[in-house]
Motif scaffolding. Structure first.
Motif, mmCIF file in Angstrom:
data_model
loop_
_atom_site.group_PDB
_atom_site.id
_atom_site.type_symbol
_atom_site.label_atom_id
_atom_site.label_comp_id
_atom_site.label_asym_id
_atom_site.label_seq_id
_atom_site.Cartn_x
_atom_site.Cartn_y
_atom_site.Cartn_z
ATOM 1 N N PHE A 135 0.807 -1.218 0.000
ATOM 2 C CA PHE A 135 0.000 0.000 0.000
ATOM 3 C C PHE A 135 0.845 1.275 0.000
ATOM 4 O O PHE A 135 0.327 2.360 0.258
ATOM 5 N N ALA A 637 -3.234 1.835 3.318
ATOM 6 C CA ALA A 637 -4.164 1.136 2.441
ATOM 7 C C ALA A 637 -5.292 2.062 1.991
ATOM 8 O O ALA A 637 -5.619 2.150 0.799
ATOM 9 N N LEU A 651 -10.246 -1.913 1.134
ATOM 10 C CA LEU A 651 -8.799 -1.869 1.335
ATOM 11 C C LEU A 651 -8.436 -2.151 2.792
ATOM 12 O O LEU A 651 -7.438 -2.825 3.072
#
Length: 752
Positions: A135, A637, A651
């Protein structure tokens, strides 16, 4: 001298680096990290073989430093040599301190030179792109790429954005978007989709927005920066793993389904593999590489391609194995006549029962031109494969340090192996070793000395002196000048004990048992060896605790140390490790009390209280440091969600699931566990509190302990945790909270 000449000759048969031949990238690095001295460093090329540099005072320019080099990478290493050896500053995973370089610049005096002992210095594991960088934004990439460049890395793996090109290739093959996205994994699990271990996403389909954003970052930021820093990126290629629907579209194509992986249901594993000897494989390979070159330019001839990572070939027949590799490399060479197939050698260790020497020789032998293949000996420090394969039967290979699995956090290292091992391999009879590199699965800020050593060893034909190295390393880590002797002593102790671990049963980052699912059988948690060890191979009191007390005491007499981020990080890290180790005794005591026929439920409850208490104290400590936050992982994320609440929730689930259940129902449970604030206090503490309650209830009811029932309760806790949203619960904050020194003092009083 003969050995060095042989290395140079071996390197010349591999493709020339296509990285930048301009020094503008290094000058930009100086502007970025040492802006006050942007005009004081002077870089220039000189003729010469390999990667070498000379650092000297600039004639006629007061306060000027000249760095002459044969390559851009060598210039970066020369700059690093000056900054560390003369300036006493460094760049760390926790941040750069290069801006603290003194004014005027310290003089060099007698010019100093350096040369790499291997042509290639490598970095990354395919799964690092899941466990660490999944991420990341470019700010994090920028720090790491500068860290790599300065240490001389010139051959990094570059997976980001792969799916954008793969999707186009699949579309050209006639697959529908539904077919394609049913095959792709979620953002946190893409590396194992690329490996052919798994397919599909239990958290929901991979969003096209993710694919586009990652491709854009790769194309416009990551690859250009790698190139300007003198690196030759290793790019992806077509691996052969395809959506199942491709066989419906092309029923005559030769395809097989791979073996199951890690207990995943068939819907998520048994990936379909297009055999390389089918003509369609070469067509898709050429299409992939041509699209990749159109997107990024002709920037490399190195291509990563792993077909059997923790999955076995369809057949062990030697002719079959040779055919797989010969057709694979032929497909690469048809697309790029100078292509080099880069293979992670992990399969030969992890599936050693299948990969007998005759099968390895047949598989590698299918690549008849040795120089069209480069093998990463992935776990050289503990389980080298180069020696049992006669230097991979003539293929060039890289000595790699793996060390960290799943991004686990725990102090450990084997510096003797890391310093002596590569030199011995390089000097061995018939050696075809051409590189040294880092291949850790996850990259956490602790244990940084273990990785620094290997990259520094790549510039010395003599094994580095561990004690001298630790002294210099600690000195620049804590400010470079007038560092108290006690602070240096702390690292001398650790370098000779914790980081000189030669116990063959514990050769990897040590995992704390509190990160594992609670179990009433101590043998399933305590003292586990192998490459996922819980075995602590040192005495905590005379090593980590002694080092911590030295740092705490010297910080009181030299309070300026408390303003140095790396010093504060180390104090936090040492304290964290002490707590992790103390938990073992608390757990074994709990089980002993529970097993005793002379104890009551109340005794069990009392024995269980310290386990939850110490985890809460650890959580408080970890909250004080930005490098130990669950919230940071989640924030990274969610940044890609661009304010879309549904996308951000997706996410966050991906981020949480990877570090907990690692699968829809805990298929690789706790593999990627982390000692992070929020995870320790909310997840691990809840599991252990529940476990204590189960033991108390069993002691009360006298009903036999039910392992399956306990496991199901733990799974339920994990499933609920993965669906949460950070910030919803009381006490959940974005960022740090609390005072590190109060937290450390509290732990020292309570638990030491």
């Amino acid at each position: 001298m003969f050995r060095l000449v042989k290395l140079v000759l071996l390197a010349t048969v591999l493709p020339k680096a296509l990285a930048s031949t301009s020094l503008a990238g290094i000058q930009s690095l100086v502007q970025r990290r040492i802006p006050q001295h942007a005009d004081n460093f002077h870089f220039s090329f000189v003729e010469g073989s390999g990667d070498s540099f000379v650092v000297s005072d600039t004639p006629g320019i007061a306060g000027g430093v000249s760095i002459q080099c044969t390559t851009v990478s060598a210039c970066a290493r020369g700059l690093y040599t000056y900054c560390t050896e003369y300036g006493g500053v460094d760049i760390w995973w926790t941040g750069s301190r290069l801006q603290e370089l003194a004014t005027p610049l310290p003089k060099v005096g007698e010019p100093v030179s350096g040369s790499s002992i291997v042509p290639w210095r490598y970095h990354f594991n395919t799964v690092t792109f899941g466990y660490t960088t999944a991420f990341w934004g470019f700010d994090q990439w920028e720090l790491l790429l500068d860290w790599l460049a300065l240490r001389g890395v010139n051959l990094p793996l570059a997976w980001v954005g792969y799916e954008a090109i793969l999707i186009e290739v699949f579309q050209d093959a006639g697959l529908s978007d539904a077919d394609i996205f049913d095959f792709l994994a979620g953002p946190a699990f893409l590396p194992w989709n690329r490996f052919g271990n798994m397919q599909g996403s239990w958290g929901g389909a991979l969003p096209m927005q993710w694919v586009t954003d990652q491709f854009t970052m790769q194309k416009t930021q990551i690859l250009p920066r790698m190139l300007e820093l003198g690196m030759t990126p290793i790019l992806p290629s077509f691996t052969g793993f395809v959506p199942r629907a491709l066989h419906t579209l092309h029923p005559n194509a030769q395809m097989v389904n791979g073996s199951a992986w890690e207990g995943f249901p068939t819907s998520f594993t048994n990936d379909t593999f297009l055999e390389p000897f089918d003509p369609m494989f070469a067509q898709m390979q050429k299409l992939f590489i041509s699209k990749q070159q159109a997107a990024y330019g002709n920037i490399t001839h190195f291509y990563t391609l792993d077909q059997y990572n923790e999955i076995d070939p369809f057949s062990g027949n030697l002719t079959y194995l040779s055919s797989i590799s010969s057709n694979t490399v032929a497909s690469l060479r048809a697309a790029d006549p100078e292509a080099v197939w880069v293979l992670q050698g992990w399969l030969f260790f992890s599936s050693s029962s299948f990969w007998t020497n005759d099968r390895i020789e047949a598989y590698l032998g299918g690549v008849t031109d040795n120089e069209s293949m480069l093998i990463l000996d992935l776990y050289s420090e503990a389980a080298p494969q180069w020696n049992r394969t006669n230097s991979y039967y003539g293929k060039p290979w890289v000595w790699c340090e793996l060390h960290d699995y799943g991004g686990n956090i725990g102090m450990e290292g084997n510096l003797p192996a890391i310093t002596e091992g590569p030199i011995a391999a390089l000097r061995s009879n018939g050696s075809t070793m051409v590189g040294m590199g880092l291949t850790m699965e996850g990259q956490e800020p602790g244990n940084e000395i273990v990785y620094d050593v290997l990259l520094d060893q790549a510039w010395s034909m003599t094994a580095l002196d561990i004690q001298q190295y630790a002294q210099k390393w600690a000195s620049r880590r804590y400010g470079g000048t007038n560092v108290p002797a006690e602070a240096i002593q702390a690292w001398e102790i650790l370098a000779s004990t914790v980081y000189s671990n030669t116990n063959p049963n514990s050769q990897a980052t040590v995992k704390s048992i509190f990160e594992l699912t609670p179990n009433a059988d101590p043998s399933s948690l305590v003292g586990i060896g192998g490459h996922h060890p819980t075995l602590v191979a040192y005495d905590t009191n005379t090593t980590v605790l002694k080092a911590l007390k030295l740092l705490v005491q010297t910080s009181k007499t030299s309070p300026a140390l408390r303003e140095i981020p790396e010093f504060v990080f180390d104090v936090t890290d040492f304290t964290r490790q002490i707590v992790a180790n103390r938990f073992i005794g608390l757990y074994t005591n709990l089980i002993s009390v529970w097993n005793s026929t002379k104890t009551s439920p109340q005794d069990v409850a009392r024995a269980g209280e310290p386990l939850v208490s110490i985890l809460n104290d650890l959580d408080n400590l970890l909250y004080t440091n930005e490098n130990y936050l669950l919230s940071a992982w989640i924030a990274d994320a969610k940044q890609w969600g661009a304010g879309n609440a549904t996308y951000q929730a997706y996410l966050e689930y991906e981020a949480r699931n990877q570090i907990t259940l690692w699968g829809p129902t805990g298929q690789i449970n706790d593999y990627a566990s982390k000692q992070w604030a929020g995870l320790v206090g909310e997840y691990y503490a809840q599991r252990w509190s529940t476990f204590v309650s189960i033991l108390v209830e069993q002691k009360t009811s006298k009903v036999a302990y039910n392992t399956t029932e306990t496991a199901q309760k733990m799974l339920s806790i994990g499933e609920a945790f993965d669906l949460k949203t950070w910030g919803d619960q009381s006490g959940e904050v974005w960022g740090t909270k609390g005072d590190v020194w109060e937290a450390v003092d509290d732990i020292l009083v309570k638990w030491t």
